[in-house]
Design an enzyme around this catalytic site. Structure first.
Site, PDB file in Angstrom:
ATOM      1  N   ARG A  87       0.828  -1.206   0.000  1.00 55.70           N
ATOM      2  CA  ARG A  87       0.000   0.000   0.000  1.00 55.70           C
ATOM      3  C   ARG A  87       0.862   1.255   0.000  1.00 55.70           C
ATOM      4  O   ARG A  87       0.975   1.950  -0.997  1.00 55.70           O
ATOM      5  CB  ARG A  87      -0.947  -0.029   1.211  1.00 55.70           C
ATOM      6  CG  ARG A  87      -2.139   0.934   1.085  1.00 55.70           C
ATOM      7  CD  ARG A  87      -1.837   2.355   1.499  1.00 55.70           C
ATOM      8  NE  ARG A  87      -1.267   2.471   2.833  1.00 55.70           N
ATOM      9  CZ  ARG A  87      -0.760   3.602   3.302  1.00 55.70           C
ATOM     10  NH1 ARG A  87      -0.726   4.699   2.553  1.00 55.70           N
ATOM     11  NH2 ARG A  87      -0.238   3.648   4.523  1.00 55.70           N
ATOM     12  N   ASP A  88       1.528   1.519   1.083  1.00 59.45           N
ATOM     13  CA  ASP A  88       2.351   2.722   1.195  1.00 59.45           C
ATOM     14  C   ASP A  88       3.530   2.675   0.234  1.00 59.45           C
ATOM     15  O   ASP A  88       3.960   3.699  -0.290  1.00 59.45           O
ATOM     16  CB  ASP A  88       2.839   2.866   2.640  1.00 59.45           C
ATOM     17  CG  ASP A  88       3.434   4.233   2.927  1.00 59.45           C
ATOM     18  OD1 ASP A  88       3.148   5.166   2.166  1.00 59.45           O
ATOM     19  OD2 ASP A  88       4.174   4.368   3.909  1.00 59.45           O
ATOM     20  N   HIS A 119       6.466   4.296  12.505  1.00 65.77           N
ATOM     21  CA  HIS A 119       6.465   4.180  11.047  1.00 65.77           C
ATOM     22  C   HIS A 119       7.474   5.203  10.529  1.00 65.77           C
ATOM     23  O   HIS A 119       7.157   6.381  10.386  1.00 65.77           O
ATOM     24  CB  HIS A 119       5.056   4.477  10.534  1.00 65.77           C
ATOM     25  CG  HIS A 119       4.882   4.388   9.060  1.00 65.77           C
ATOM     26  ND1 HIS A 119       3.963   3.541   8.471  1.00 65.77           N
ATOM     27  CD2 HIS A 119       5.478   5.041   8.039  1.00 65.77           C
ATOM     28  CE1 HIS A 119       4.002   3.681   7.157  1.00 65.77           C
ATOM     29  NE2 HIS A 119       4.916   4.601   6.872  1.00 65.77           N
ATOM     30  N   HIS A 169      10.290   6.803   7.890  1.00 67.29           N
ATOM     31  CA  HIS A 169      10.849   6.907   6.546  1.00 67.29           C
ATOM     32  C   HIS A 169      12.346   7.182   6.664  1.00 67.29           C
ATOM     33  O   HIS A 169      12.816   7.702   7.668  1.00 67.29           O
ATOM     34  CB  HIS A 169      10.144   8.013   5.763  1.00 67.29           C
ATOM     35  CG  HIS A 169       8.784   7.608   5.276  1.00 67.29           C
ATOM     36  ND1 HIS A 169       8.450   7.567   3.949  1.00 67.29           N
ATOM     37  CD2 HIS A 169       7.675   7.211   5.946  1.00 67.29           C
ATOM     38  CE1 HIS A 169       7.193   7.166   3.810  1.00 67.29           C
ATOM     39  NE2 HIS A 169       6.699   6.941   5.019  1.00 67.29           N
ATOM     40  N   CYS A 188       5.313   9.556  -0.282  1.00 68.04           N
ATOM     41  CA  CYS A 188       3.982  10.101  -0.028  1.00 68.04           C
ATOM     42  C   CYS A 188       3.673  11.102  -1.127  1.00 68.04           C
ATOM     43  O   CYS A 188       4.449  12.039  -1.349  1.00 68.04           O
ATOM     44  CB  CYS A 188       3.912  10.789   1.338  1.00 68.04           C
ATOM     45  SG  CYS A 188       2.267  11.496   1.671  1.00 68.04           S
ATOM     46  N   ASN A 193      10.238   4.094   2.820  1.00 70.71           N
ATOM     47  CA  ASN A 193      10.081   3.640   4.197  1.00 70.71           C
ATOM     48  C   ASN A 193      11.324   2.888   4.656  1.00 70.71           C
ATOM     49  O   ASN A 193      12.199   2.537   3.857  1.00 70.71           O
ATOM     50  CB  ASN A 193       8.888   2.682   4.281  1.00 70.71           C
ATOM     51  CG  ASN A 193       7.560   3.365   4.115  1.00 70.71           C
ATOM     52  OD1 ASN A 193       7.036   3.956   5.045  1.00 70.71           O
ATOM     53  ND2 ASN A 193       7.001   3.282   2.921  1.00 70.71           N
TER      54      ASN A 193
END
Length: 325
Positions: free
Chosen positions: A41-42, A233, A235, A266, A275
């Site tokens: 997803r990300d 989370h 990056h 993003c 990430n």
């Protein structure tokens, strides 16, 4: 989009026999860490070329085979805003559902939630942020309006016995507003938790955080939300993701988000790179003697697969190193 070749086996010389180092001088560390894999997803949402649905499905299946306990499968957002996720229903319906593995999906509003449930979702995620400008660009609404949207999702999820995970974006810095107050992060995290989110993931969306900033932010948040309900989370824009994650582990956090091959970014955060690579996270945790249940060899193969499909190099240092062995 390059054609997908069969992943080459890697020689994990020095890795398979890796022994945990003494951590007595590092403070208390968790015995086990739950890794939340966000690559599908990300990791893929910001890719300019549309990734074929079968490739997404195969990636998720390979990540399941690697033993990752949570794999964020897709996002039920409008294709107008994130075209890469237009096939969300087909992806969620097409993957193999391994016993004991959760496959949450992002649902920013009621429409997305209803579509996700219809496609078989058993867990969903909602996104909050501490920055008004970021929220405007990312969700086209104010922070307060975003919580009003979440309220409907939370009520519907509770009625359907569906778990909800909350994200807090820009927890260590905003691409538009700059520095972020730890107190503001704590306020947003507390609100998500009080609304019923079972877990709150604190995101360094643009990767500007340092260990000191991470410590200050977590200290503030832990006054409002139990550490057992927190995740980080990170990056890796400035190469700080592993260092920041280690600080979080030392402070009692035992849930970490990461992305295979370090994929990600993003679309509304200029300058945000990938990430934290799941391969690098697993390697570090193995070295600390922390159990993850993840097979590093199979994880590397999943990283090979998606990088070949995207015709790009991996951002994982572990994958780069083992490729040369």
């Amino acid at each position: 989009m390059a054609s997908v070749r069969k992943a080459f086996p890697r020689r994990l010389v020095g890795l398979t026999s890796l022994r945990a180092v003494s951590t007595s001088s590092m403070g208390t560390l968790p015995k086990q860490v739950k890794i939340v894999e966000v690559g599908p997803r990300d990791g893929l949402q910001n890719e300019k070329s549309i990734v074929p649905t079968p490739v997404k499905i195969r990636l998720i299946d390979m990540l399941s085979e690697a033993g990752l306990p949570v794999i964020e499968a897709t996002s039920f957002v409008s294709p107008k805003w994130v075209p890469q996720m237009a096939d969300h229903s087909d992806v969620l319906k097409g993957i193999q559902k391994f016993p004991g593995i959760n496959y949450p999906v992002l649902t920013p509003n009621m429409k997305g939630f209803e579509e996700a449930v219809a496609a078989g979702a058993k867990e969903v995620s909602v996104f909050g942020a501490v920055s008004e400008l970021f929220t405007r660009k990312n969700a086209n609404c104010s922070i307060e309006e975003s919580f009003q949207r979440f309220a409907g999702v939370m009520q519907a999820a509770q009625a359907a016995s569906i778990s909800v995970r909350g994200y807090v974006s820009c927890a260590l810095g905003c691409p538009y507003e700059g520095k972020v107050s730890p107190a503001k992060v704590a306020e947003v995290a507390k609100k998500l938790y009080s609304m019923g989110c079972y877990e709150i993931s604190l995101g360094d969306t643009i990767g500007v955080g340092t260990p000191g900033l991470m410590k200050d932010m977590l200290t503030a948040v832990m006054h409002e939300v139990p550490v057992t309900a927190l995740a980080v989370h990170c990056h890796d824009t400035y190469g700080q993701a592993l260092a920041n994650t280690l600080v979080a582990l030392q402070m009692g956090v035992s849930v970490v988000d990461s992305s295979v091959a370090g994929l990600g970014g993003c679309p509304y955060a200029k300058g945000a790179s990938g990430n934290l690579a799941t391969e690098d996270l697993v390697y570090m945790l193995n070295g600390l003697g922390i159990h993850t249940g993840v097979n590093l060899q199979k994880l590397l193969e999943a990283g090979d697969f998606i990088c070949q499909a995207l015709n790009r190099k991996t951002s994982s240092k572990v994958a780069q190193a083992t490729c040369k062995l």
